[in-house]
Design an enzyme around this catalytic site. Structure first.
Site, PDB file in Angstrom:
ATOM      1  N   THR A   8      -2.125  -2.123  12.469  1.00  0.00           N
ATOM      2  CA  THR A   8      -1.543  -3.170  11.637  1.00  0.00           C
ATOM      3  C   THR A   8      -1.874  -4.575  12.139  1.00  0.00           C
ATOM      4  O   THR A   8      -1.875  -4.838  13.340  1.00  0.00           O
ATOM      5  CB  THR A   8      -0.013  -3.020  11.497  1.00  0.00           C
ATOM      6  OG1 THR A   8       0.459  -4.018  10.586  1.00  0.00           O
ATOM      7  CG2 THR A   8       0.711  -3.161  12.824  1.00  0.00           C
ATOM      8  N   LYS A  13       5.436  -5.814  11.537  1.00  0.00           N
ATOM      9  CA  LYS A  13       5.337  -4.360  11.631  1.00  0.00           C
ATOM     10  C   LYS A  13       4.957  -3.933  13.036  1.00  0.00           C
ATOM     11  O   LYS A  13       5.487  -2.963  13.575  1.00  0.00           O
ATOM     12  CB  LYS A  13       4.313  -3.821  10.626  1.00  0.00           C
ATOM     13  CG  LYS A  13       4.867  -3.799   9.222  1.00  0.00           C
ATOM     14  CD  LYS A  13       3.962  -3.226   8.158  1.00  0.00           C
ATOM     15  CE  LYS A  13       2.884  -2.307   8.584  1.00  0.00           C
ATOM     16  NZ  LYS A  13       2.152  -1.732   7.443  1.00  0.00           N
ATOM     17  N   ASP A  67       1.643   2.890   6.246  1.00  0.00           N
ATOM     18  CA  ASP A  67       1.756   2.157   4.993  1.00  0.00           C
ATOM     19  C   ASP A  67       3.141   2.434   4.432  1.00  0.00           C
ATOM     20  O   ASP A  67       3.653   3.552   4.536  1.00  0.00           O
ATOM     21  CB  ASP A  67       0.664   2.585   4.012  1.00  0.00           C
ATOM     22  CG  ASP A  67       0.425   1.506   2.961  1.00  0.00           C
ATOM     23  OD1 ASP A  67       0.225   0.338   3.338  1.00  0.00           O
ATOM     24  OD2 ASP A  67       0.452   1.820   1.758  1.00  0.00           O
ATOM     25  N   PHE A 148      12.199  -8.227   8.014  1.00  0.00           N
ATOM     26  CA  PHE A 148      11.129  -8.900   7.273  1.00  0.00           C
ATOM     27  C   PHE A 148      11.033  -8.256   5.885  1.00  0.00           C
ATOM     28  O   PHE A 148      11.766  -7.315   5.571  1.00  0.00           O
ATOM     29  CB  PHE A 148       9.795  -8.793   8.025  1.00  0.00           C
ATOM     30  CG  PHE A 148       9.237  -7.391   8.109  1.00  0.00           C
ATOM     31  CD1 PHE A 148       9.703  -6.498   9.058  1.00  0.00           C
ATOM     32  CD2 PHE A 148       8.253  -6.963   7.230  1.00  0.00           C
ATOM     33  CE1 PHE A 148       9.200  -5.200   9.134  1.00  0.00           C
ATOM     34  CE2 PHE A 148       7.739  -5.675   7.297  1.00  0.00           C
ATOM     35  CZ  PHE A 148       8.220  -4.795   8.251  1.00  0.00           C
ATOM     36  N   ASP A 151      13.839  -6.618   3.489  1.00  0.00           N
ATOM     37  CA  ASP A 151      15.066  -6.316   4.244  1.00  0.00           C
ATOM     38  C   ASP A 151      16.306  -7.076   3.751  1.00  0.00           C
ATOM     39  O   ASP A 151      17.404  -6.503   3.744  1.00  0.00           O
ATOM     40  CB  ASP A 151      14.871  -6.589   5.745  1.00  0.00           C
ATOM     41  CG  ASP A 151      14.114  -5.470   6.447  1.00  0.00           C
ATOM     42  OD1 ASP A 151      13.958  -4.389   5.844  1.00  0.00           O
ATOM     43  OD2 ASP A 151      13.682  -5.674   7.593  1.00  0.00           O
ATOM     44  N   HIS A 176      13.041   4.046   7.403  1.00  0.00           N
ATOM     45  CA  HIS A 176      11.799   4.731   7.024  1.00  0.00           C
ATOM     46  C   HIS A 176      10.783   4.689   8.173  1.00  0.00           C
ATOM     47  O   HIS A 176      10.211   5.687   8.537  1.00  0.00           O
ATOM     48  CB  HIS A 176      11.242   4.013   5.778  1.00  0.00           C
ATOM     49  CG  HIS A 176      11.227   2.498   5.914  1.00  0.00           C
ATOM     50  ND1 HIS A 176      12.371   1.772   6.134  1.00  0.00           N
ATOM     51  CD2 HIS A 176      10.219   1.601   5.945  1.00  0.00           C
ATOM     52  CE1 HIS A 176      12.073   0.484   6.251  1.00  0.00           C
ATOM     53  NE2 HIS A 176      10.768   0.362   6.150  1.00  0.00           N
ATOM     54  N   ARG A 177      10.560   3.484   8.762  1.00  0.00           N
ATOM     55  CA  ARG A 177       9.528   3.359   9.798  1.00  0.00           C
ATOM     56  C   ARG A 177       9.974   4.074  11.067  1.00  0.00           C
ATOM     57  O   ARG A 177       9.190   4.744  11.721  1.00  0.00           O
ATOM     58  CB  ARG A 177       9.232   1.873  10.064  1.00  0.00           C
ATOM     59  CG  ARG A 177       8.112   1.640  11.077  1.00  0.00           C
ATOM     60  CD  ARG A 177       7.595   0.212  11.064  1.00  0.00           C
ATOM     61  NE  ARG A 177       6.992  -0.123   9.792  1.00  0.00           N
ATOM     62  CZ  ARG A 177       7.583  -0.848   8.852  1.00  0.00           C
ATOM     63  NH1 ARG A 177       8.772  -1.379   9.069  1.00  0.00           N
ATOM     64  NH2 ARG A 177       6.989  -1.074   7.702  1.00  0.00           N
TER      65      ARG A 177
HETATM   66  P1  IMP Z   1       2.525  -2.403   4.165  1.00  0.00           P
HETATM   67  O1  IMP Z   1       1.530  -2.175   3.054  1.00  0.00           O
HETATM   68  O2  IMP Z   1       2.868  -1.173   4.890  1.00  0.00           O
HETATM   69  O3  IMP Z   1       2.118  -3.541   5.050  1.00  0.00           O
HETATM   70  O4  IMP Z   1       3.915  -2.858   3.536  1.00  0.00           O
HETATM   71  C1  IMP Z   1       3.997  -3.339   2.243  1.00  0.00           C
HETATM   72  C2  IMP Z   1       5.082  -4.349   2.084  1.00  0.00           C
HETATM   73  O5  IMP Z   1       6.326  -3.654   2.096  1.00  0.00           O
HETATM   74  C3  IMP Z   1       5.203  -5.415   3.166  1.00  0.00           C
HETATM   75  O6  IMP Z   1       4.437  -6.528   2.896  1.00  0.00           O
HETATM   76  C4  IMP Z   1       6.662  -5.763   3.087  1.00  0.00           C
HETATM   77  O7  IMP Z   1       6.887  -6.698   2.074  1.00  0.00           O
HETATM   78  C5  IMP Z   1       7.295  -4.459   2.674  1.00  0.00           C
HETATM   79  N1  IMP Z   1       7.841  -3.753   3.840  1.00  0.00           N
HETATM   80  C6  IMP Z   1       7.218  -2.884   4.669  1.00  0.00           C
HETATM   81  N2  IMP Z   1       8.054  -2.446   5.600  1.00  0.00           N
HETATM   82  C7  IMP Z   1       9.235  -3.050   5.371  1.00  0.00           C
HETATM   83  C8  IMP Z   1      10.493  -3.001   6.018  1.00  0.00           C
HETATM   84  O8  IMP Z   1      10.710  -2.314   7.038  1.00  0.00           O
HETATM   85  N3  IMP Z   1      11.459  -3.754   5.484  1.00  0.00           N
HETATM   86  C9  IMP Z   1      11.284  -4.530   4.376  1.00  0.00           C
HETATM   87  N4  IMP Z   1      10.125  -4.615   3.754  1.00  0.00           N
HETATM   88  C10 IMP Z   1       9.103  -3.885   4.246  1.00  0.00           C
END
Ligand code: IMP
Length: 191
Positions: A8, A13, A67, A148, A151, A176-177
């Site tokens: 990443t 993240k 992702d 972020f 959230d 989730h993460r």
């Molecule tokens: P990515 O493609 O995995 O980078 O995530 C897509 C988008 O989902 C990010 O730009 C954030 O806006 C949102 N996102 C991802 N993880 C989180 C989280 O843990 N909390 C809130 N928003 C998230």
């Protein structure tokens, strides 16, 4: 202990993944000179795989990527795989949150979930992946300044506060993460 390079380029993240996995796996940050790949996949798994494979090929090291998508039931599962670009190609977190709150204005059905696919890919082609999800609801207004992305408007099931109002460890315990990366670490360490 095997060292994994983190795909990443998003510092928010990366900090979360480091906090979740730091004790279980040795992680090295993404080398800044390696270009980012376009997330052209149709699914979270496709995009996570694209990111991990590209970095493993560029560095010769096993790479870890994820992702994440926010799936809102009243919006037919949107923004989903488009979560980062919901309000446009260069949308900020605030742009995406505003668009989501507008789309949900007056909507009583507010159920949603975050879903993450976490993957490890080796230069030779081996790969292992795991998924994590958390159910919740979309708040009617943003609250909190932690975390972020979405959230400030996501209230996990069983809680009364948004992820942005929680301490980081409380978010990671439920998120989730947190779930996806703890499951991936188990697969990688065999515990
Ligand atoms: P990515 O493609 O995995 O980078 O995530 C897509 C988008 O989902 C990010 O730009 C954030 O806006 C949102 N996102 C991802 N993880 C989180 C989280 O843990 N909390 C809130 N928003 C998230």
């Amino acid at each position: 202990m095997t060292e994994y390079v983190l795909a990443t380029a998003n510092p928010d993240k990366a900090a979360e993944i480091q906090a979740i996995l730091g004790a279980a796996l040795r992680l090295r940050p993404r080398p800044p000179e390696v270009p980012e790949v376009e997330e052209t996949g149709a699914t979270l798994l496709d995009n996570a795989r694209l990111k991990a494979r590209a970095l493993a090929a560029a560095t010769g090291l096993p790479a870890i990527a994820d992702d994440t998508g926010l799936e809102v039931d009243a919006l037919g599962g949107a923004p989903g795989v488009w979560s980062a670009r919901y309000a446009g190609e260069h949308a900020t977190y605030a742009d995406n949150v505003s668009k989501l709150l507008r789309a949900m204005e007056g909507t009583p059905q507010r159920s949603a979930r975050f879903r993450t696919v976490a993957i490890a890919a080796w230069p030779g082609g081996r790969e292992v992946h795991a998924e994590g999800a958390v159910e919740g609801t979309i708040a009617v207004a943003a609250a909190g300044d932690g975390g972020f992305g979405y959230d400030p408007v996501f209230v996990p099931a069983g809680a009364t506060a948004t992820f942005a109002e929680m301490a980081p460890e409380a978010k990671h315990a439920l998120s989730h993460r947190g779930r996806a990366f703890r499951a991936l670490a188990e697969l990688l360490t065999g515990t």
